[in-house]
Design an enzyme around this catalytic site. Structure first.
Site, PDB file in Angstrom:
ATOM      1  N   ASP A  30       0.846  -1.191   0.000  1.00  0.00           N
ATOM      2  CA  ASP A  30       0.000   0.000   0.000  1.00  0.00           C
ATOM      3  C   ASP A  30       0.884   1.245   0.000  1.00  0.00           C
ATOM      4  O   ASP A  30       1.872   1.318   0.724  1.00  0.00           O
ATOM      5  CB  ASP A  30      -0.925  -0.007   1.235  1.00  0.00           C
ATOM      6  CG  ASP A  30      -2.057   0.991   1.101  1.00  0.00           C
ATOM      7  OD1 ASP A  30      -3.212   0.552   0.949  1.00  0.00           O
ATOM      8  OD2 ASP A  30      -1.779   2.215   1.143  1.00  0.00           O
ATOM      9  N   ASN A  86     -12.916  -3.303   1.974  1.00  0.00           N
ATOM     10  CA  ASN A  86     -13.912  -2.241   2.078  1.00  0.00           C
ATOM     11  C   ASN A  86     -14.783  -2.255   0.832  1.00  0.00           C
ATOM     12  O   ASN A  86     -14.278  -2.400  -0.282  1.00  0.00           O
ATOM     13  CB  ASN A  86     -13.213  -0.884   2.208  1.00  0.00           C
ATOM     14  CG  ASN A  86     -12.435  -0.755   3.507  1.00  0.00           C
ATOM     15  OD1 ASN A  86     -12.898  -1.180   4.557  1.00  0.00           O
ATOM     16  ND2 ASN A  86     -11.242  -0.192   3.434  1.00  0.00           N
ATOM     17  N   HIS A  99      -9.967  -5.129  -3.645  1.00  0.00           N
ATOM     18  CA  HIS A  99      -8.643  -5.336  -3.061  1.00  0.00           C
ATOM     19  C   HIS A  99      -8.776  -5.777  -1.623  1.00  0.00           C
ATOM     20  O   HIS A  99      -9.608  -5.269  -0.872  1.00  0.00           O
ATOM     21  CB  HIS A  99      -7.775  -4.079  -3.169  1.00  0.00           C
ATOM     22  CG  HIS A  99      -8.436  -2.831  -2.690  1.00  0.00           C
ATOM     23  ND1 HIS A  99      -9.383  -2.150  -3.428  1.00  0.00           N
ATOM     24  CD2 HIS A  99      -8.301  -2.139  -1.538  1.00  0.00           C
ATOM     25  CE1 HIS A  99      -9.782  -1.097  -2.755  1.00  0.00           C
ATOM     26  NE2 HIS A  99      -9.149  -1.064  -1.596  1.00  0.00           N
ATOM     27  N   HIS A 101      -6.967  -5.845   1.846  1.00  0.00           N
ATOM     28  CA  HIS A 101      -5.887  -5.276   2.656  1.00  0.00           C
ATOM     29  C   HIS A 101      -5.343  -6.373   3.568  1.00  0.00           C
ATOM     30  O   HIS A 101      -6.126  -7.096   4.210  1.00  0.00           O
ATOM     31  CB  HIS A 101      -6.413  -4.159   3.570  1.00  0.00           C
ATOM     32  CG  HIS A 101      -6.874  -2.922   2.868  1.00  0.00           C
ATOM     33  ND1 HIS A 101      -6.101  -1.784   2.777  1.00  0.00           N
ATOM     34  CD2 HIS A 101      -8.035  -2.623   2.244  1.00  0.00           C
ATOM     35  CE1 HIS A 101      -6.774  -0.838   2.136  1.00  0.00           C
ATOM     36  NE2 HIS A 101      -7.960  -1.321   1.800  1.00  0.00           N
TER      37      HIS A 101
END
Ligand code: 5GP
Ligand code: ZN
Length: 115
Positions: A30, A86, A99, A101
């Protein structure tokens, strides 16, 4: 999707710090990490969010979870980590390419959500 930032990262058109790649998924650090270990894993095929996922995405989505522990450990999260996807406005999704995390490090993470 030609103008999707994560599609461009998966194609190597935007530079990223690559963690892993195979035929289904791409993983990269990230750009704005919230913990010592914070990388993202994406399906190579564009899909905006979990709302649009269907059976055809199962190989990539399954690969993402099946690889999470191994890659987390390799990145230094050896005593636990958190996985987050999310979704949409309520989930505060910022980039509309699914995606996962993977977040961890030596210290215990804050509680998940405030009650
Ligand atoms: P979301 O809020 O959509 O779940 O998370 C998007 C994540 O993508 C954020 O943590 C943000 O730091 C990361 N991000 C956004 N743009 C880029 C980029 O160009 N490169 C990388 N490596 N990460 C990005
Ligand atoms: Zn995309």
């Amino acid at each position: 999707m030609s103008d999707c930032i994560f599609c461009k990262i998966a194609r190597g058109e935007i530079p990223s710090k690559k963690v892993y790649e195979d035929e289904h998924v791409f993983a990269f650090h990230d750009i704005n990490p919230i913990a010592p270990v914070h990388f993202l894993m994406i399906p190579k095929a564009h899909v905006p969010s979990l709302y649009e996922c269907e059976a055809g995405h199962e190989p990539a989505l399954g690969r993402m979870l099946a690889l999470a522990g191994r890659l987390a450990r390799e990145q230094g999260a050896t005593d636990g980590f958190r996985t987050i996807i999310n979704t949409g406005r309520v989930g505060r999704q910022e980039v509309y390419h699914v995606h996962l995390h993977i977040i961890g490090g030596p210290d215990v993470l804050p509680g998940m959500l405030k009650r």
